[in-house]
Design a protein around this motif. Structure first.
Motif, PDB file in Angstrom:
ATOM      1  N   ILE A  49      -9.040  -0.827  -7.926  1.00 55.37           N
ATOM      2  CA  ILE A  49      -9.271  -0.365  -6.600  1.00 55.37           C
ATOM      3  C   ILE A  49     -10.515  -0.901  -6.004  1.00 55.37           C
ATOM      4  CG2 ILE A  49      -9.628   1.561  -5.078  1.00 55.37           C
ATOM      5  CD1 ILE A  49      -7.919   3.337  -6.436  1.00 55.37           C
ATOM      6  N   LEU A 108      -1.811  -2.777  -7.773  1.00 57.37           N
ATOM      7  CA  LEU A 108      -3.088  -3.182  -7.074  1.00 57.37           C
ATOM      8  C   LEU A 108      -3.247  -4.558  -7.341  1.00 57.37           C
ATOM      9  CD1 LEU A 108      -5.738  -0.483  -7.414  1.00 57.37           C
ATOM     10  CD2 LEU A 108      -4.953  -1.479  -5.218  1.00 57.37           C
ATOM     11  N   LEU A 120       0.857  -1.263   0.033  1.00 55.25           N
ATOM     12  CA  LEU A 120      -0.020  -0.011   0.099  1.00 55.25           C
ATOM     13  C   LEU A 120       0.844   1.300  -0.099  1.00 55.25           C
ATOM     14  CD1 LEU A 120      -2.869  -0.626   2.233  1.00 55.25           C
ATOM     15  CD2 LEU A 120      -3.025   0.124   0.039  1.00 55.25           C
ATOM     16  N   THR A 136     -10.290  -4.514  -5.261  1.00 55.70           N
ATOM     17  CA  THR A 136      -9.375  -4.800  -3.956  1.00 55.70           C
ATOM     18  C   THR A 136     -10.088  -4.495  -2.813  1.00 55.70           C
ATOM     19  OG1 THR A 136      -7.408  -4.190  -5.396  1.00 55.70           O
ATOM     20  CG2 THR A 136      -6.962  -4.532  -3.240  1.00 55.70           C
ATOM     21  N   ILE A 137     -10.787  -3.193  -2.609  1.00 61.33           N
ATOM     22  CA  ILE A 137     -11.527  -2.906  -1.408  1.00 61.33           C
ATOM     23  C   ILE A 137     -12.451  -4.180  -1.247  1.00 61.33           C
ATOM     24  CG2 ILE A 137     -13.224  -1.259  -0.484  1.00 61.33           C
ATOM     25  CD1 ILE A 137     -11.782   0.898  -2.068  1.00 61.33           C
ATOM     26  N   HIS A 194      -6.738   6.895  -3.220  1.00 58.77           N
ATOM     27  CA  HIS A 194      -6.237   6.873  -4.571  1.00 58.77           C
ATOM     28  C   HIS A 194      -7.218   6.835  -5.727  1.00 58.77           C
ATOM     29  CE1 HIS A 194      -2.026   5.900  -4.055  1.00 58.77           C
ATOM     30  NE2 HIS A 194      -2.284   5.353  -2.991  1.00 58.77           N
ATOM     31  N   LEU A 206      -6.928   3.643   0.094  1.00 57.17           N
ATOM     32  CA  LEU A 206      -7.424   2.910  -1.046  1.00 57.17           C
ATOM     33  C   LEU A 206      -8.387   4.294  -1.758  1.00 57.17           C
ATOM     34  CD1 LEU A 206      -7.721  -0.820  -0.700  1.00 57.17           C
ATOM     35  CD2 LEU A 206      -6.082   0.387  -2.148  1.00 57.17           C
ATOM     36  N   THR A 231     -18.046   0.149  -5.164  1.00 51.96           N
ATOM     37  CA  THR A 231     -16.996  -0.204  -3.736  1.00 51.96           C
ATOM     38  C   THR A 231     -17.890  -0.812  -2.696  1.00 51.96           C
ATOM     39  OG1 THR A 231     -15.491   1.290  -4.443  1.00 51.96           O
ATOM     40  CG2 THR A 231     -15.152   0.218  -2.145  1.00 51.96           C
TER      41      THR A 231
END
Lengths: 807, 202
Positions: free
Chosen positions: A365, A311, A293, A368-369, A340, A337, A415
């Motif tokens: 992102i 990522l 990170l 990944t979140i 970003h 995150l 997200t």
């Protein structure tokens, strides 16, 4: 065995020297003299330890001389003898001997001949496997680390086979040094940056080399393949790293990947970090993730491709470390995150390629979140959802942010959806704490139709506990809902309490949502699904009555609105489908029969009010003109009374099954935050509904009137005041309001007061947004394209302001 | 009795293609390798010289100039006793990246490191881009010694390494810094072994 002259001198030598001399053959091709070697070993073992040290020193001298005279055969023989002595002698007596031994190894490594280097390394590897029990305080391995690392890169000029040998030797040498030093506290700290900066890149360099030496792909398990060997050593190294020094390994990896531009394509980086994640002690997994990170932070301004790669690596790492991926600073991770994400959204727009790269990055992102959230315990998931929610740009900024913010919002919603799909709802009130529910519902009224669907999707995933979402996705009439195979569980007391508290908000937002002109079929279906899920998941006796009420309200909305014809038909059809659904859920035969009879009637007379027609995508008119020409929809928008569901009839039918139908008489016209029938003037939507009452002659049926009679006086009064004094805060008004509030608290049921006070605790901003939202809604209402409007929507503008001052 | 009194680490740095490997090759092997390939990682050579009767061993680490090996080469500066920063007198670009290298030295090398600035390839007189005085000025500004060499013609190569060995030896004698106390090198220290010389080995 030496030559004549030496023979006589030899007699004067100490015994150990003679023994050593004897192991060398007269002719170097003959190799080590086995018998004499045994004698030497026996001597070394049986005599005092310092003899061994002397033997070592003497051998070293001989070896040095042989190297200088380029008599390499003798060098090999000496090394062989050394190896045997090392292996056979007792560990505790090795200490000083090792000193001279290591000097010899170094001497060989300093030579240019690769064979000598390889021999030295092999011997060193054997040595590294010996466990010494006596500590060695001042042994240094700096040179070995440097030289072995150098060997890992060299050999290019000697041809492929030799290159492999040299590099393999270098790698094994590194492994030996690591093995030798790591277990011993007294040894030089191999984890120091000086060493790791050499070791790690050397290993990675060889691992990366798979492709260039790729000729022997057929034997990937080949022990001598440097790439394979490097990987083994690398695993070994990583799995030995403890909390304090995992960083020392990881930082050089990141630097190496940067230097060699190995992030794009991602394969190698992913491979390396997969190895790291699988090898690292699992409790330290989060450190790897933290480092990745922070590495992402370093690349903030770099090519989105690199960021995407990092990522991707991160994503894979999180997948592997699962539960242990986050570590102590959960919010920090998400905050980072999301930051970003924000930066990336702000970045876009230089050119098409750049833009699509950024979009890829944003997707990465979001994924990944989602993966991070997946690994959190449930209670933290909600926290994270709320956190993500907090990152939404405030509605007030929308004008300035414009498209940018919308992009961000879409990403944040994605997200959120990702996070929610990983959440398993058990108790509704846990899944929807008010701080989460309110903003979420507020977002359900956003302008963008696509985003509204996403919000509904979020609601679906959270409400749905039994996997019913798919079954309710389509609006259709089911003669028998058993076909849908809904799995229904009896609703718990907590959930009923939750619905009593928050149900009103759901209903109100659904109603508001349905009024939006930008709705498409998908939106309506999503809303229907939400309603269906509410019924299935929380359809307790009281709640189901509320849902009947909701259906009737929607019907009222459809009759008394300025929405285009298609929308109205769709709403009617939705009501039919919904009543059909819930009347079966509640197992009230009469109500079901009544609903069926109305549906039958529509089948003959008003097909366009049924889902089969209204939600048939093939007959959606594309434009307004097309709509007017369309044969499909009736020319008149007259909806006959008998086509509608009658509230009083439903009431009787439901009452017959013993439900408490008293609430069925009162439409939900409050705004959710007022949550209370006593104070209608506080509600923006109330004002809207009053307008309907006053202006539209053939407006909604009687149900609205009942409530109306009780509060009419106050409403008119306040209306007048608002019209005349507009923005000024009226003392009298507030005085009166205070009285009302007191009254409310005296008489209203406890739950309502609780709901109300909770709602009030919301930030003032929420309020403002609510109102702005409403204004924009009425704007939509105000400008009907077909000019059929009979309902002026202008007054609400004036009447918004008192609400502002109430809070 | 082959042993040495002092051991020094010498590290060569500089842009890719300025002739570091050729310098080392000329010095240690005595020939100029034509068509030398780019160094990968780090190369290692050893050379023993005699300074005023003392044997001095030079460990010469020849680093790759390419950017991608920067992280590994940096790790070699740290324990160096002397650094030779090489540029190509025929390449303006290699001269221009000198400040960057100086910065690297400041960052990664020890404070007591002996730094030499070397302008290589002076044999190619017609292609020269950096005059001697420019290099000299640069060296003076950053308190480095300066030499111009030609690995091909063996100009000043011997002189370069010998003077490094000489100065390091002088330093070591001054400070009575034995190599093993310098905390840099070698297994088990390098104290000369006080054993009887093997005179009988003919």
């Amino acid at each position: 065995m030496s030559g004549g002259c030496c023979g006589c001198v030899a007699a004067l030598k100490p015994r150990y020297k003679r023994l050593v001399d004897n192991i060398f053959p007269a002719n170097p091709q003959d190799g080590l003299v086995k018998n004499n070697m045994e004698k030497l070993t026996f001597y070394a073992l049986s005599s005092r330890p310092e003899k061994l040290d002397r033997i070592g020193q003497y051998l070293e001298q001989k070896l040095t001389a042989d190297i200088n005279r380029h008599r390499f055969e003798f060098v090999f023989i000496a090394m062989e003898a050394l190896d045997q002595l090392l292996v056979s002698c007792h560990a505790h007596s090795l200490n000083l001997f090792v000193e001279s031994y290591l000097k010899m190894v170094q001497k060989l490594l300093e030579c240019q001949e690769p064979d000598l280097q390889i021999t030295a390394t092999n011997s060193f590897v054997k040595f590294s496997n010996i466990e010494e029990d006596a500590p060695s305080y001042h042994r240094r391995y700096d040179f070995f680390v440097s030289k072995f690392s150098s060997m890992c890169h060299s050999g290019e000029q000697f041809g492929k086979e030799m290159k492999q040998k040299i590099r393999g030797a270098g790698l094994r040498g590194i492994q030996g040094v690591v093995r030798k030093t790591i277990s011993d506290e007294l040894q030089v700290n191999i984890w120091e940056q000086v060493h790791m900066d050499k070791i790690v890149p050397s290993l990675l360099f060889n691992m990366q080399d798979t492709k260039s030496t790729g000729a022997d792909i057929e034997s990937p398990k080949d022990e001598d393949d440097p790439a394979h060997l490097a990987e083994v050593v690398f695993r070994d190294l990583v799995c030995r790293a403890s909390y304090g020094n995992i960083r020392c390994v990881l930082v050089p990896i990141l630097v190496h990947l940067d230097n060699h531009r190995a992030w794009v394509p991602t394969d190698f980086a992913v491979r390396v970090f997969k190895i790291v994640m699988y090898s690292v002690q699992s409790q330290y997994g989060y450190l790897v993730i933290q480092l990745l990170l922070s590495h992402l932070d370093k690349h903030v301004k770099d090519d989105p491709q690199i960021k995407t790669s990092i990522l991707t690596v991160l994503f894979e790492a999180v997948l592997i470390s699962a539960g242990g991926s986050i570590g102590p600073s959960v919010l920090e991770v998400f905050n980072n995150l999301l930051r970003h994400l924000r930066i990336s959204v702000d970045n876009k727009g230089k050119n098409q390629a750049q833009y699509s790269a950024e979009v890829k990055f944003q997707d990465a992102i979001v994924n990944t979140i989602g993966e991070f959230a997946n690994n959190l315990p449930d209670y933290q998931k909600i926290e994270i959802m709320m956190f993500v929610m907090g990152k939404f740009p405030q509605f007030a900024d929308e004008e300035i942010g414009g498209h940018m913010d919308q992009q961000l919002q879409i990403n944040l919603l994605k997200t959120l959806l990702k996070a929610t799909t990983k959440y398993k709802t058990v108790i509704m009130s846990n899944a929807f704490p008010p701080e989460f529910l309110h903003p979420l519902l507020r977002m359900s009224l956003m302008e963008d139709a696509g985003m509204r669907i996403t919000v509904q999707d979020i609601l679906h995933t959270l409400i749905d506990r039994h996997g019913n979402t798919k079954k309710l996705k389509r609006i259709e009439l089911c003669g028998n809902i058993a076909v849908l195979e809904l799995s229904v569980e009896k609703c718990s007391r907590q959930d009923i309490l939750f619905m009593k508290k928050s149900g009103m908000q759901f209903y109100w937002h659904i109603l508001e949502n349905l009024q939006l002109e930008s709705n498409r079929v998908d939106n309506l279906e999503a809303l229907y699904c939400t309603m269906g899920l509410l019924a299935v998941e929380m359809g307790g006796d009281d709640i189901i009555v509320d849902l009947f009420r909701l259906a009737l309200d929607i019907q009222g909305l459809a009759t008394g609105t300025t929405l285009p014809l298609t929308h109205r038909c769709a709403l009617h059809a939705m009501v039919a489908a919904y009543l059909n659904l819930i009347s079966q859920l509640v197992t009230c035969q009469q109500a079901f029969e009544y609903v069926q009879s109305v549906i039958e009637l529509r089948k003959f007379r008003a097909q366009h009010l049924l889902p089969d027609f209204a939600y048939n995508r093939t007959n959606r008119p594309q434009s307004l003109s097309e709509l007017e020409k369309s044969e499909l929809y009736p020319k008149t928008d007259q909806v006959k009374e008998e086509w509608l569901f009658e509230q009083s009839l439903l009431t009787t039918h439901l009452a017959s099954t013993g439900l408490d139908v008293s609430r069925l008489g009162t439409p939900f016209t409050q705004k959710p935050y007022s949550g209370d029938n006593m104070d209608p003037t506080m509600s923006a939507s109330d004002i809207g509904s009053i307008n309907i009452e006053m202006e539209s002659v053939d407006g909604s049926p009687s149900m609205a009137r009942r409530r109306y009679s009780g509060v009419e006086e106050i409403t008119v009064e306040s209306l007048k005041k608002m019209l005349s004094e507009e923005n000024t805060e009226d003392k009298e008004e507030s005085e009166r309001r205070r009285r009302e509030v007191v009254n409310t608290f005296r008489t209203a049921p406890f739950e309502e007061i609780v709901a109300k006070s909770e709602a009030k605790s919301n930030h003032f901003h929420n309020k403002l947004n609510e109102i702005l939202d409403f204004v924009s809604n009425t704007c939509v209402k105000e400008t009907p394209v077909d000019g059929m409007s009979s309902e002026p929507g202008d007054t609400p503008f004036g009447m918004q302001f008192p609400d502002l001052f109430v809070y | 009795m082959e042993d040495y009194k002092y051991l020094f680490k010498v590290v060569l740095i500089g842009n890719a293609g300025v002739g570091k490997t050729c310098l080392v090759s000329r010095y240690t092997k005595g020939f100029f390798p034509p068509g030398q390939m780019a160094t990968i990682g780090v190369d290692f050579m050893i050379k023993t010289v005699e300074i005023d009767g003392d044997k001095v061993k030079l460990q010469i680490w020849d680093t790759a100039g390419q950017e991608r090996f920067r992280s590994i080469t940096q790790s070699y500066y740290r324990s160096a006793n002397a650094l030779i920063l090489v540029y190509d007198v025929c390449s303006q670009q290699s001269y221009e990246s000198l400040p960057h290298w100086v910065h690297e030295i400041e960052l990664y090398a020890g404070t007591k490191v002996l730094a030499f600035l070397v302008g290589n390839k002076i044999d190619q007189t017609d292609k020269r881009e950096i005059p001697t005085h420019i290099g000299k000025e640069f060296a003076e500004r950053y308190e480095m010694r300066f030499l111009e060499t030609s690995a091909k013609e063996a100009d000043n190569v011997e002189k370069l390494f010998t003077s490094i060995a000489y100065q390091l030896t002088a330093q070591a004698r001054d400070l009575e810094l034995r190599p093993e106390q310098q905390g840099t090198v070698i297994t088990g220290g390098s104290t000369p072994i006080a054993s009887a010389p093997s005179c009988c080995k003919l």
